[in-house]
Design a protein around this motif. Sequence first.
Motif, short mmCIF file in Angstrom:
data_model
loop_
_atom_site.label_atom_id
_atom_site.label_comp_id
_atom_site.label_asym_id
_atom_site.label_seq_id
_atom_site.Cartn_x
_atom_site.Cartn_y
_atom_site.Cartn_z
N VAL A 238 -12.50 -112.14 -40.85
CA VAL A 238 -11.86 -111.20 -39.93
C VAL A 238 -11.16 -112.01 -38.84
O VAL A 238 -11.77 -112.86 -38.20
CB VAL A 238 -12.89 -110.25 -39.29
N ASP A 242 -8.31 -108.98 -34.78
CA ASP A 242 -8.84 -107.77 -35.41
C ASP A 242 -10.26 -107.48 -34.94
O ASP A 242 -10.66 -106.32 -34.80
CB ASP A 242 -8.81 -107.91 -36.93
N ALA A 243 -11.05 -108.56 -34.72
CA ALA A 243 -12.42 -108.37 -34.25
C ALA A 243 -12.43 -107.79 -32.84
O ALA A 243 -13.30 -106.98 -32.49
CB ALA A 243 -13.17 -109.69 -34.30
N GLY A 246 -10.09 -104.22 -33.29
CA GLY A 246 -10.43 -103.31 -34.37
C GLY A 246 -9.34 -103.30 -35.42
O GLY A 246 -8.16 -103.49 -35.13
N LYS A 248 -8.63 -102.51 -40.13
CA LYS A 248 -9.16 -102.25 -41.45
C LYS A 248 -8.91 -103.46 -42.33
O LYS A 248 -7.80 -103.98 -42.35
CB LYS A 248 -8.53 -101.01 -42.08
N LEU A 260 -12.50 -101.47 -45.31
CA LEU A 260 -13.63 -101.39 -44.39
C LEU A 260 -13.11 -101.36 -42.97
O LEU A 260 -12.32 -102.23 -42.57
CB LEU A 260 -14.56 -102.61 -44.58
N ILE A 262 -13.26 -102.09 -39.28
CA ILE A 262 -13.91 -103.00 -38.34
C ILE A 262 -13.71 -102.45 -36.93
O ILE A 262 -12.57 -102.40 -36.44
CB ILE A 262 -13.32 -104.42 -38.45
N THR A 266 -16.08 -106.38 -32.46
CA THR A 266 -17.06 -106.74 -33.48
C THR A 266 -17.36 -108.24 -33.40
O THR A 266 -16.45 -109.06 -33.47
CB THR A 266 -16.54 -106.39 -34.88
N ARG A 270 -21.81 -109.84 -37.79
CA ARG A 270 -22.23 -108.44 -37.92
C ARG A 270 -22.14 -108.03 -39.38
O ARG A 270 -21.20 -108.38 -40.09
CB ARG A 270 -21.35 -107.54 -37.07
N THR A 271 -23.14 -107.26 -39.83
CA THR A 271 -23.20 -106.86 -41.23
C THR A 271 -22.97 -105.36 -41.38
O THR A 271 -23.57 -104.56 -40.66
CB THR A 271 -24.57 -107.24 -41.84
N PHE A 272 -22.10 -105.01 -42.33
CA PHE A 272 -21.81 -103.61 -42.63
C PHE A 272 -22.38 -103.29 -44.02
O PHE A 272 -22.31 -104.10 -44.93
CB PHE A 272 -20.31 -103.35 -42.60
N THR A 293 -19.36 -110.20 -41.42
CA THR A 293 -18.07 -110.62 -40.87
C THR A 293 -18.10 -112.09 -40.47
O THR A 293 -19.08 -112.59 -39.92
CB THR A 293 -17.70 -109.77 -39.65
#
Length: 317
Positions: A238, A242-243, A246, A248, A260, A262, A266, A270-272, A293
């Motif tokens: 990422v 973007d982190a 935010g 996608k 996904l 984000i 973030t 971090r785990t999604f 991520t």
Amino acid sequence: MRDPYDVLGVSKTADEAEIKRAYRKLAKKLHPDANASDPKAQDRFAELNTAHEILEDKEKRAQYDRGEIDAEGKPKAPEFTGFRGGGPRRGPGGFSGYDGDTIFESFSFGPEGARRSSGRGGGGGFEDIGDIFGFGRQRRSAGGGFAPQPGADMEITLPVSFEEAAEGASKRVGLPNGKQIDIKIAAGTREGHRMRLKGQGEPSAMGGPPGDAYVTISYAPHPIFERDGDDLRQNVDVALADAVLGAKVRVPTLKGAVELAIPAWTSGGRTFRLRGKGLPTASGGHGDLLVRTNLVLPKDKDGDLEALMKKLREQAD
């Protein structure tokens, strides 16, 4: 089949850790997904998995070192020097005595049971072989005496990719006796699933029926996903912007890529959880895909970004 030690490129004194490292390295290199244009990739990968299966198991490794089993994990047949001039005949590809029209057969496994087709002429199509599972072989004749001993059974490990296990596939397996068997892997097949192919084992040395072949499904190492029980794990890059703001991002799954979301701010690591995107479960469902991520800085140095970071550091102090 080559010597398992040669296949893995390790010495006969190699410990478990060396064998594991060698296997993982070669599995990534030889995986069929990474060699899609090589028609022999599947054979080399199957050879690697067979070698690893023997050497990772202490008992099988000891049996191989003592000469009790061969490089495919099959028991070595004893020599019958006083029986019919020295034992069973062997041709260039193993035991002789097979008709040309029985070289290829096909098996499928699904809700309707097991079915087989062969290359023989005649009616064609599939014939029902519902007795392929669960029937033992009699050793006593009807008159009370003993019938000839059947041939030896053979164990075959069939590596499948995570995608093939989830979606289903048709896999061709080469047997030591020269036959080529097509096995249909049903969607949702789990690792450890074992199939019995009646009469597809070694020929009998004494005129009895042939043995059976047992095919066990194993999961092949994957170049992207890491297995965690029925769940899968993977890292996704990422961009820093973007982190913070935010975005996608595209995330590969066993059934194709998905987007996904984000959230802004973030943190790296971090785990999604993407539910139902993992491996088949015993209950008939699927595990989850856990996406971690990994923050990536811009490729080129950015003076404005460095100035901002210095400012933030000063404020934190």
